[in-house]
Structure formats: C-alpha cells, structure tokens
Design a protein around this motif. Structure first.
Motif, short mmCIF file in Angstrom:
data_model
loop_
_atom_site.label_atom_id
_atom_site.label_comp_id
_atom_site.label_asym_id
_atom_site.label_seq_id
_atom_site.Cartn_x
_atom_site.Cartn_y
_atom_site.Cartn_z
N MET A 1 33.11 49.35 35.38
CA MET A 1 32.04 48.97 34.50
C MET A 1 31.39 47.69 35.03
SD MET A 1 31.79 48.49 30.45
CE MET A 1 30.80 49.93 30.32
N ILE A 2 30.09 47.62 34.92
CA ILE A 2 29.34 46.44 35.35
C ILE A 2 28.77 45.75 34.12
CG2 ILE A 2 27.38 45.58 36.66
CD1 ILE A 2 27.83 47.90 38.60
N HIS A 3 29.01 44.46 34.05
CA HIS A 3 28.46 43.64 32.98
C HIS A 3 27.44 42.70 33.62
CE1 HIS A 3 31.51 44.92 30.13
NE2 HIS A 3 32.40 44.74 31.08
N VAL A 4 26.33 42.48 32.93
CA VAL A 4 25.27 41.62 33.44
C VAL A 4 25.03 40.51 32.42
CG1 VAL A 4 22.88 41.52 34.22
CG2 VAL A 4 24.24 43.58 34.64
N LEU A 25 40.47 35.29 36.89
CA LEU A 25 40.44 36.15 35.71
C LEU A 25 41.08 37.51 35.93
CD1 LEU A 25 36.89 35.51 34.22
CD2 LEU A 25 39.09 34.77 33.31
N SER A 26 40.87 38.08 37.10
CA SER A 26 41.41 39.41 37.37
C SER A 26 41.44 39.63 38.88
CB SER A 26 40.52 40.47 36.72
OG SER A 26 40.91 41.76 37.12
N PRO A 27 42.49 40.24 39.39
CA PRO A 27 42.58 40.46 40.83
C PRO A 27 41.53 41.45 41.36
CG PRO A 27 44.46 41.46 39.72
CD PRO A 27 43.68 40.70 38.68
N ASN A 28 41.03 42.32 40.50
CA ASN A 28 40.05 43.32 40.93
C ASN A 28 38.61 42.94 40.62
OD1 ASN A 28 42.15 45.03 41.77
ND2 ASN A 28 42.43 45.74 39.68
N LEU A 29 38.43 41.73 40.13
CA LEU A 29 37.11 41.30 39.71
C LEU A 29 36.17 41.13 40.90
CD1 LEU A 29 35.70 40.34 37.04
CD2 LEU A 29 36.20 38.04 37.81
N LYS A 30 35.00 41.76 40.80
CA LYS A 30 33.93 41.57 41.78
C LYS A 30 32.77 40.94 41.03
CE LYS A 30 35.17 45.64 44.44
NZ LYS A 30 34.77 46.99 44.82
N TRP A 31 32.25 39.86 41.56
CA TRP A 31 31.17 39.17 40.86
C TRP A 31 30.18 38.58 41.85
CZ3 TRP A 31 30.72 34.03 42.03
CH2 TRP A 31 31.84 33.41 42.57
N ASN A 32 28.95 38.38 41.37
CA ASN A 32 27.95 37.68 42.16
C ASN A 32 26.86 37.14 41.25
OD1 ASN A 32 25.85 39.62 41.78
ND2 ASN A 32 26.71 40.86 43.41
N PHE A 33 26.21 36.11 41.74
CA PHE A 33 25.09 35.49 41.04
C PHE A 33 23.81 35.81 41.79
CE2 PHE A 33 28.42 32.83 39.27
CZ PHE A 33 27.97 32.59 37.99
N ASP A 34 22.74 35.96 41.05
CA ASP A 34 21.41 36.08 41.63
C ASP A 34 20.60 34.87 41.15
OD1 ASP A 34 18.88 36.64 42.50
OD2 ASP A 34 18.75 38.62 41.58
N ASP A 39 16.56 34.60 35.28
CA ASP A 39 17.67 34.53 34.32
C ASP A 39 18.99 34.12 34.96
OD1 ASP A 39 16.14 35.18 32.08
OD2 ASP A 39 16.40 37.33 32.40
N LYS A 40 18.96 33.80 36.25
CA LYS A 40 20.18 33.37 36.96
C LYS A 40 21.34 34.33 36.66
CE LYS A 40 17.76 29.83 38.17
NZ LYS A 40 16.88 29.99 39.29
N ILE A 41 21.11 35.58 37.01
CA ILE A 41 21.99 36.69 36.65
C ILE A 41 23.38 36.58 37.29
CG2 ILE A 41 22.30 39.20 36.93
CD1 ILE A 41 20.24 38.43 34.81
N LEU A 42 24.37 36.86 36.47
CA LEU A 42 25.75 37.03 36.93
C LEU A 42 26.11 38.48 36.69
CD1 LEU A 42 28.67 36.28 37.74
CD2 LEU A 42 29.00 35.52 35.36
N ARG A 43 26.54 39.17 37.75
CA ARG A 43 27.01 40.55 37.63
C ARG A 43 28.51 40.57 37.85
NH1 ARG A 43 22.27 40.87 40.16
NH2 ARG A 43 20.65 42.16 39.22
N ILE A 44 29.19 41.23 36.95
CA ILE A 44 30.65 41.34 37.01
C ILE A 44 31.00 42.81 37.06
CG2 ILE A 44 32.80 40.97 35.74
CD1 ILE A 44 31.77 38.32 36.39
N GLU A 45 31.86 43.17 38.01
CA GLU A 45 32.34 44.55 38.09
C GLU A 45 33.86 44.54 37.97
OE1 GLU A 45 32.42 48.36 41.12
OE2 GLU A 45 31.03 46.72 41.51
N ILE A 49 38.16 43.63 32.28
CA ILE A 49 37.73 42.32 31.80
C ILE A 49 36.79 42.48 30.61
CG2 ILE A 49 35.68 41.98 33.25
CD1 ILE A 49 38.25 39.34 33.11
N SER A 50 36.96 41.64 29.64
CA SER A 50 36.06 41.70 28.49
C SER A 50 34.90 40.73 28.69
CB SER A 50 36.81 41.36 27.20
OG SER A 50 37.06 39.99 27.14
#
Length: 69
Positions: A1-4, A25-34, A39-45, A49-50
């Motif tokens: 799941m991707i959270h923005v 937060l999590s060993p499988n967490l993939k994240w990036n900022f734009d 909106d200075k987006i943060l994407r979390i995959e 994670i909640s």
C-alpha cells in the motif's frame, strides 16, 4: 500500500534529520520526498505501517504532515 502525505519538509537537511527515524519504523518501509512539489510530498510504501504513525513521527519532529486522499 502507498500512502501520500503533504508535509512541511523543505530541505535535504530536513530529510537527513528524518531518515534515521523513518528507517526505524519498519524494515520493509520504502519512502521518498518530492521537494519539487508544492506540497512537499512524502510517499510511503509499506503494508504494515499505519498512516498515523507517520504523521505522529513528523509532528513530533516539528513538521506538519497530513495524509492526502
């Protein structure tokens, strides 16, 4: 799941400050900022994670953070 998220993160230095906390937060967490996005987006995959844990973390570090639909 991707959270923005819309954030108040502005610089690479801000991201550097957040990196160890996000990585923890999590060993499988993939994240990036734009930072180019207005909106200075943060994407979390991650499937475990909640979104509230991401928001709480950023707020704790004095950044604004709101999940986008």
């Amino acid at each position: 799941m991707i959270h923005v998220f819309k954030t108040s993160v502005q610089t690479a230095e801000d991201i550097k400050k957040l990196k160890p906390k996000l990585d923890k937060l999590s060993p499988n967490l993939k994240w990036n900022f734009d930072l180019e996005d207005c909106d200075k987006i943060l994407r979390i995959e991650d499937f475990n994670i909640s979104p509230i844990s991401i928001i709480d973390l950023l707020v704790e570090l004095n950044f604004e953070c709101k999940e986008l639909e």
